[in-house]
Scaffold this active site. Structure first.
Site, PDB file in Angstrom:
ATOM      1  N   LYS A 280       0.649  -1.680  -0.023  1.00  0.00           N
ATOM      2  CA  LYS A 280       0.286  -0.363   0.395  1.00  0.00           C
ATOM      3  C   LYS A 280       0.847   1.207  -0.007  1.00  0.00           C
ATOM      4  O   LYS A 280       1.705   1.109   0.573  1.00  0.00           O
ATOM      5  CB  LYS A 280      -1.010  -0.111   0.882  1.00  0.00           C
ATOM      6  N   GLU A 352      -6.531  -9.449   0.582  1.00  0.00           N
ATOM      7  CA  GLU A 352      -6.200 -10.354   1.486  1.00  0.00           C
ATOM      8  C   GLU A 352      -6.865 -11.095   2.181  1.00  0.00           C
ATOM      9  O   GLU A 352      -7.288 -12.531   2.647  1.00  0.00           O
ATOM     10  CB  GLU A 352      -4.464 -10.669   2.234  1.00  0.00           C
ATOM     11  N   ARG A 354     -10.139 -11.845   1.536  1.00  0.00           N
ATOM     12  CA  ARG A 354     -11.722 -12.736   1.160  1.00  0.00           C
ATOM     13  C   ARG A 354     -10.975 -13.653   0.803  1.00  0.00           C
ATOM     14  O   ARG A 354     -11.083 -15.163   0.959  1.00  0.00           O
ATOM     15  CB  ARG A 354     -12.028 -11.961  -0.744  1.00  0.00           C
TER      16      ARG A 354
HETATM   17  N1  BES Z   1      -7.555  -3.457   4.082  1.00  0.00           N
HETATM   18  C1  BES Z   1      -8.342  -3.690   3.259  1.00  0.00           C
HETATM   19  C2  BES Z   1      -9.628  -2.655   2.996  1.00  0.00           C
HETATM   20  C3  BES Z   1      -9.603  -1.187   3.232  1.00  0.00           C
HETATM   21  C4  BES Z   1      -8.939   0.050   2.313  1.00  0.00           C
HETATM   22  C5  BES Z   1     -10.386  -0.505   4.372  1.00  0.00           C
HETATM   23  C6  BES Z   1      -8.670   0.727   2.955  1.00  0.00           C
HETATM   24  C7  BES Z   1     -10.654   0.202   5.099  1.00  0.00           C
HETATM   25  C8  BES Z   1      -9.837   1.920   4.061  1.00  0.00           C
HETATM   26  C9  BES Z   1      -8.383  -4.925   2.507  1.00  0.00           C
HETATM   27  O1  BES Z   1      -7.997  -5.495   2.463  1.00  0.00           O
HETATM   28  C10 BES Z   1      -7.612  -4.171   0.746  1.00  0.00           C
HETATM   29  O2  BES Z   1      -7.024  -3.817   0.454  1.00  0.00           O
HETATM   30  N2  BES Z   1      -8.669  -3.806  -0.161  1.00  0.00           N
HETATM   31  C11 BES Z   1      -8.220  -3.641  -1.908  1.00  0.00           C
HETATM   32  C12 BES Z   1      -8.941  -4.503  -2.382  1.00  0.00           C
HETATM   33  C13 BES Z   1      -7.882  -4.444  -3.752  1.00  0.00           C
HETATM   34  C14 BES Z   1      -6.677  -5.074  -3.908  1.00  0.00           C
HETATM   35  C15 BES Z   1      -8.896  -5.218  -4.734  1.00  0.00           C
HETATM   36  C16 BES Z   1      -8.435  -2.006  -1.694  1.00  0.00           C
HETATM   37  O3  BES Z   1     -10.385  -1.987  -2.015  1.00  0.00           O
HETATM   38  O4  BES Z   1      -8.435  -1.408  -2.054  1.00  0.00           O
HETATM   39 ZN    ZN Z   2      -7.102  -5.621   4.443  1.00  0.00          ZN
HETATM   40 MN    MN Z   3      -5.494  -5.320   1.847  1.00  0.00          MN
END
Ligand code: BES
Ligand code: ZN
Ligand code: MN
Length: 498
Positions: A280, A352, A354
């Site tokens: 990230k 991750e 899912r």
């Molecule tokens: N934990 C995150 C989702 C999230 C992001 C929650 C920001 C709250 C605030 C999750 O694991 C994630 O990183 N999801 C990705 C999925 C994508 C790679 C398809 C996302 O939402 O960017």
């Molecule tokens: Zn996450």
């Molecule tokens: Mn994630």
């Protein structure tokens, strides 16, 4: 904090502080009129002079002379009577809790629950008092070395009701609200702790503690070896990048006959989500300590229903691990075999949640559950869709979705339905495995939900995406404990329906 219901429509109970609501530009509420009479028209005078305009959430604290039944009087603005509803009622309670915390009053007599609120019976009105006052007293488990402020004085809160029947209903409501409050606090504590404290092992230990505290809860915590023996290839793939060992936490709450099929509550327990190799961006990465909020909420819900001795059977399952990049971390293009046997190509290691949840859903089948509900901070896309006010709700069973939606409304912890199904599963096609773990930008919350649906299959399943609601950012950064109120309300209503 202790809560008690009392019959007192005449506002005669002595108290450290009496709390009465005032509607904007209107005649006084019943309790206010009684107190006004006792105080020789003091309230009417304040309204007449314009010193208190009763806008929603306005408060005015008045010290009372010796000889009055209460040492203080707190006036709370309710806004116009015509628009007074559930949210306004809650706002008035929040303002009351805030104003009371600034005084030395050790006990309070709340007259607000005497007011009618559309769609809210006296039990709900009382329940919100204890939920809101308990939540207001919540303190973040911070590690600041400066001396802690003195503990607040307010220790007893009485709620006035009109008659004996109301008193009984209010007492039950107060019990429910206090239990929701302690479930919320439990979840918020876990979420707020730093990720070097709140590790998968720590979450497992807190779940074991719950079992010590409540004989109705049995906890087992599975380690990496046991998770491997279960063939949870997707869960293990996420965990493999970290030195911190994963945990599959299973808490069984028995509130009724063994033969009654349980509800399984599954929580995402990523104690830190760096994104893994699909790292990230740095801004706000600290907030990814909250990525275990779903797991914390299902444990908090279990705590609340155990306190209530609710006659249901519930199994909370938390898949807890870290998602970190390292030489052993899972890579984009790796293919894993899930516990269900389906293979998954991991195209983005940041998707991750899912992966850990799909194996937990498959695991839940051994309980032959009446319903499975997973709770996860799953997608940023859900925040884009719904903002920070309402959780995403996806399901393969319309009646279950309806029950959860209604529970969210009643508990003021709303969820809004989003679609899942074939069209979105099409976006998850892979050339190399049964499924890919991402499906492009479009409908990101729905593709994530639909991925989980491929593992829920014939189970009555629902998914709550709490990415936008599980915590607040900014100066007041903190876990919210949501959706504990929704889930507890849902379970209470299940027992009534059965
Ligand atoms: N934990 C995150 C989702 C999230 C992001 C929650 C920001 C709250 C605030 C999750 O694991 C994630 O990183 N999801 C990705 C999925 C994508 C790679 C398809 C996302 O939402 O960017
Ligand atoms: Zn996450
Ligand atoms: Mn994630």
């Amino acid at each position: 904090m202790e809560f008690m219901a009392i019959v007192d429509a005449k506002a005669r109970t002595p108290a450290g502080c009496a709390v009465v609501g005032i509607y904007e530009s209107e005649e006084l509420s019943t309790a206010a009129r009684q107190i006004d009479k006792q105080l020789a028209g003091l309230i009417a005078g304040l309204l007449g002079s314009g010193d208190f305009t009763a806008k929603l959430g306005d408060t005015l604290m008045l010290p009372l002379a010796d000889g009055s039944t209460a040492s203080r009087l707190l006036l709370v603005g309710l806004g116009p009577r015509a628009t007074f509803g559930r949210r306004q009622y809650r706002k008035a309670l929040q303002a009351s809790a805030q104003a009371l915390a600034k005084t030395g009053a050790g006990d309070a007599m709340i007259y607000l629950a005497l007011e009618p609120v559309p769609e809210l019976d006296v039990q709900y009105r009382a329940r919100m008092v204890s939920e809101i006052f308990t939540s207001h007293a919540y303190k973040i488990p911070d590690l600041k070395t400066s001396p802690k402020p003195k503990a607040r004085r307010l220790s007893t809160v009485h709620v006035a009701t009109a008659d004996a029947r109301g008193e009984k209903a209010a007492a039950e409501g107060l019990r429910v609200g206090a239990a929701i409050g302690s479930g919320l606090a439990f979840a918020r504590d876990l979420a707020n702790l730093p990720p070097n404290v709140c590790t998968p092992t720590y979450m497992g230990n807190r779940a074991l503690q719950l079992a010590k505290e409540f004989p109705s809860i049995k906890t087992k915590v599975l380690d990496a070896g046991a998770i491997k023996a279960l063939k949870m290839g997707a869960f293990l793939a996420v965990a493999q990048g970290s030195e911190e060992p994963p945990r599959l936490i299973v808490c069984e709450y028995r509130g009724t006959r063994k033969a009654v099929a349980p509800i399984c509550l599954i929580g995402k327990g990523i104690t830190f989500d760096s994104g893994g190799i699909s790292l990230k961006d740095p801004p706000a990465m600290d907030e990814m300590k909250f990525d275990m909020s779903g797991g914390a909420a299902v444990l908090g819900t279990l705590r609340a229903i155990a306190e209530l001795k609710l006659p249901v059977n519930v199994v909370a399952i938390v898949a807890a691990c870290e998602n970190l990049p390292s030489g052993t971390a899972v890579k984009p293009a790796d293919i894993v075999t899930t516990m269900s046997g389906q293979t998954v190509e991991i195209l983005n290691t940041d998707a991750e949640g899912r992966l850990v949840l799909c194996d937990a859903i498959t695991y839940s089948r051994r309980y032959k559950p009446a319903a499975v509900i997973d709770v996860a901070t799953l997608t940023g896309a859900c925040i884009v869709a719904l903002g920070n006010h309402i959780s995403g709700l996806m399901s393969n069973t319309p009646t279950l979705a309806q029950e959860l939606e209604s529970a969210g409304l009643r508990a003021d912890d709303r969820a809004w339905r989003l679609p899942v199904g074939e069209e979105y599963v099409d976006q998850l096609k892979s050339n190399f495995a049964d499924l890919a773990n991402v499906g492009g930008r479009e409908g990101g919350a729905c593709t994530a939900g639909s991925f989980l649906g491929k593992f829920a299959k014939d189970l009555a399943w629902a998914h709550l995406d709490v990415a936008g609601t599980a915590w607040v950012s900014g100066a007041q950064k903190s876990g919210t404990g949501r959706p504990v109120p929704l889930l507890v309300d849902f379970l209470i209503h299940r027992t009534k329906a059965a």
